[in-house]
Design an enzyme around this catalytic site. Structure first.
Site, PDB file in Angstrom:
ATOM      1  N   ARG A  54      -5.333   0.731 -15.634  1.00  0.00           N
ATOM      2  CA  ARG A  54      -6.790   0.702 -15.471  1.00  0.00           C
ATOM      3  C   ARG A  54      -7.454  -0.484 -16.173  1.00  0.00           C
ATOM      4  O   ARG A  54      -8.375  -1.094 -15.608  1.00  0.00           O
ATOM      5  CB  ARG A  54      -7.405   2.026 -15.943  1.00  0.00           C
ATOM      6  CG  ARG A  54      -7.011   3.253 -15.130  1.00  0.00           C
ATOM      7  CD  ARG A  54      -6.788   2.954 -13.690  1.00  0.00           C
ATOM      8  NE  ARG A  54      -6.663   4.143 -12.846  1.00  0.00           N
ATOM      9  CZ  ARG A  54      -6.048   4.142 -11.688  1.00  0.00           C
ATOM     10  NH1 ARG A  54      -5.472   3.033 -11.252  1.00  0.00           N
ATOM     11  NH2 ARG A  54      -5.989   5.234 -10.951  1.00  0.00           N
TER      12      ARG A  54
ATOM     13  N   ASP B  44     -11.761   7.641   0.289  1.00  0.00           N
ATOM     14  CA  ASP B  44     -12.793   7.587  -0.747  1.00  0.00           C
ATOM     15  C   ASP B  44     -13.477   6.231  -0.803  1.00  0.00           C
ATOM     16  O   ASP B  44     -14.713   6.133  -0.749  1.00  0.00           O
ATOM     17  CB  ASP B  44     -12.198   7.914  -2.116  1.00  0.00           C
ATOM     18  CG  ASP B  44     -11.801   9.373  -2.247  1.00  0.00           C
ATOM     19  OD1 ASP B  44     -11.535  10.010  -1.209  1.00  0.00           O
ATOM     20  OD2 ASP B  44     -11.737   9.871  -3.383  1.00  0.00           O
TER      21      ASP B  44
ATOM     22  N   ASP C 218     -10.081   8.341 -15.559  1.00  0.00           N
ATOM     23  CA  ASP C 218     -10.141   6.972 -15.062  1.00  0.00           C
ATOM     24  C   ASP C 218     -11.543   6.378 -15.126  1.00  0.00           C
ATOM     25  O   ASP C 218     -11.707   5.181 -15.365  1.00  0.00           O
ATOM     26  CB  ASP C 218      -9.605   6.896 -13.633  1.00  0.00           C
ATOM     27  CG  ASP C 218      -8.090   6.930 -13.596  1.00  0.00           C
ATOM     28  OD1 ASP C 218      -7.469   6.651 -14.634  1.00  0.00           O
ATOM     29  OD2 ASP C 218      -7.527   7.234 -12.530  1.00  0.00           O
TER      30      ASP C 218
ATOM     31  N   SER D  90      -3.175  14.454  -4.842  1.00  0.00           N
ATOM     32  CA  SER D  90      -3.844  13.250  -5.300  1.00  0.00           C
ATOM     33  C   SER D  90      -2.800  12.411  -6.014  1.00  0.00           C
ATOM     34  O   SER D  90      -2.233  12.843  -7.027  1.00  0.00           O
ATOM     35  CB  SER D  90      -4.989  13.608  -6.251  1.00  0.00           C
ATOM     36  OG  SER D  90      -5.548  12.438  -6.823  1.00  0.00           O
TER      37      SER D  90
END
Length: 406
Positions: free
Chosen positions: A98, A18, A127, A182
């Site tokens: 995060r 990604d 996220d 994932s």
């Protein structure tokens, strides 16, 4: 679509499919210089290959930062002082990392003169919200580029095709296989989503789990450990002083060996959908159990109960991305005030997925008074007759209501 001009952007970069595609896409679509930032937050991956891939892509400013101690000291530990748990099960492993990543993105943007930051979070997840709310709280004028909300590369096949067309090397495991899930990992947890987990009825495969033994495969003999608390934080294991990151890493190891910390959850995402995820949080599971035990001995009843009332709101703020909000900081100040007395030791027994408290003590802050609590003669420390008036006063409203019903 027309895009606002960007001169330089700081990309949260892992070197995987990604973000490798995002790096090239930013260069091509925005015509801007890209700075890469790779965070070591305890995910266990080798990070230097990310540096090499960024160099191969022509990146001149590359940051690879070890944030493990900062993550646990300034984010995980404050969260555990609150005993935070979302919807009764999720220990917020992804959510708590995060704001730290966003903080460092904004700092690097200031250091390098970048006018934007970019991340690889999709438009369906939490996220994107966490990254961007944190970034805007720290720099209200920062531009944020979220490629998943702009491009049409909305499948793995399209990403792979883009990579092939632009000469982007994508690493495969030596046997050519790749986990279908994932996954996100840091020192607090590892998560699994997608693939067969998208059916909430399907049990996770035994070979999916990475950090922990299945409880039935854990040792037949229990493991006992003693955690030493100072100011609400674990500072030592079995009398050995350790840094926060070292504590969590060691508890992950011990917990994983004893089958501790697996969870299979359907949770409510902030963006509105339900999501099924599986989590391994061995160290965090131990920390939560031990911290509550330490508080049970040292915290006043009303302070402890008020903390428990505030906790769901505090956990929701972290889950939804409001770490840098004034309300989270207000709650943190109140929580931290209570932790001044949370000092002492908790002894735990780990056995086949279970964490059992088998002892707790505090030489300086224990509120447990054996002379009052005893079932034996208490030498007048407690007048049992006082309970008659106590019960009478508390029963008054119930009696009044009962007579009206009668």
């Amino acid at each position: 679509m027309s895009r606002a001009p960007v001169n330089k952007v700081v990309l949260a970069y892992s070197g995987g499919l990604d973000t490798s595609v995002i790096l090239k896409w930013l260069q091509a679509e925005y015509g801007c210089e890209v700075v890469t930032f790779t965070a070591d937050i305890g995910q266990g991956d080798e990070l230097e290959p990310a540096r090499a891939k960024a160099e191969a892509a022509g990146v001149k400013e590359i940051y690879v930062d070890d944030l493990r101690e900062e993550l646990v000291r300034d984010f995980v530990y404050p969260m555990f002082r609150a005993n935070a748990i979302y919807e009764g099960e999720y220990l917020l492993g992804t959510a708590i990392a995060r704001p730290l990543i966003a903080k460092r993105l904004v700092e690097i943007a200031a250091e390098t003169g970048a006018d934007a930051i970019s991340h690889g979070a999709t438009g369906k997840g939490n996220d994107q919200v966490r990254f961007e709310l944190s970034a805007y709280a720290l720099n209200p004028d920062i531009k944020v580029i979220a490629p998943w909300r702009e491009w049409n590369l909305l499948s793995r096949e399209k990403l792979m095709q883009y990579a092939a067309e632009h000469g982007i090397a994508i690493e495969q495991k030596r046997d050519g296989t790749k986990s279908p899930y994932s996954m996100d990992a840091n020192l607090l947890h590892i998560s699994y989503e997608g693939y067969d987990l998208e059916d909430p009825w399907v049990e996770p495969s035994r070979d999916m789990w990475r950090w922990s033994l299945a409880p039935e495969d854990a040792p037949d003999r229990p493991t006992e450990i003693t955690l030493g608390f100072t100011g609400g934080d674990v500072r030592a294991i079995d009398g050995k002083a350790m840094t926060p990151a070292r504590v969590l890493a060691e508890l992950n190891r011990i917990g994983g060996e004893n089958g501790v910390g697996r969870a299979d959850i359907v949770e409510n995402r902030y963006v509105g959908m339900k999501s099924r995820g599986c989590y391994e949080t061995p160290g965090g599971t131990i920390l939560l159990k031990a911290h509550r035990a330490m508080e049970s001995l040292t915290l006043d009843r009303e302070a402890a109960h008020l903390k428990d009332e505030l906790m769901p709101r505090y956990a929701e703020l972290i889950y939804n991305g409001y770490w840098f909000s004034p309300e989270r900081e207000m709650l943190q100040a109140a929580i931290d005030r209570t932790q001044q007395v949370v000092n002492g030791d908790v002894r735990l027994r780990l056995y086949k997925g279970n964490v059992q408290v088998v002892g707790r003590r505090s030489a300086t802050n224990s509120l447990f008074d054996a002379s009052i609590a005893t079932f034996e003669e208490d030498a007048g420390a407690y007048n049992q007759g006082d309970a008659t008036g106590f019960i009478g006063l508390n029963a008054l409203r119930l009696r009044v209501q009962g007579r009206r019903r009668g």
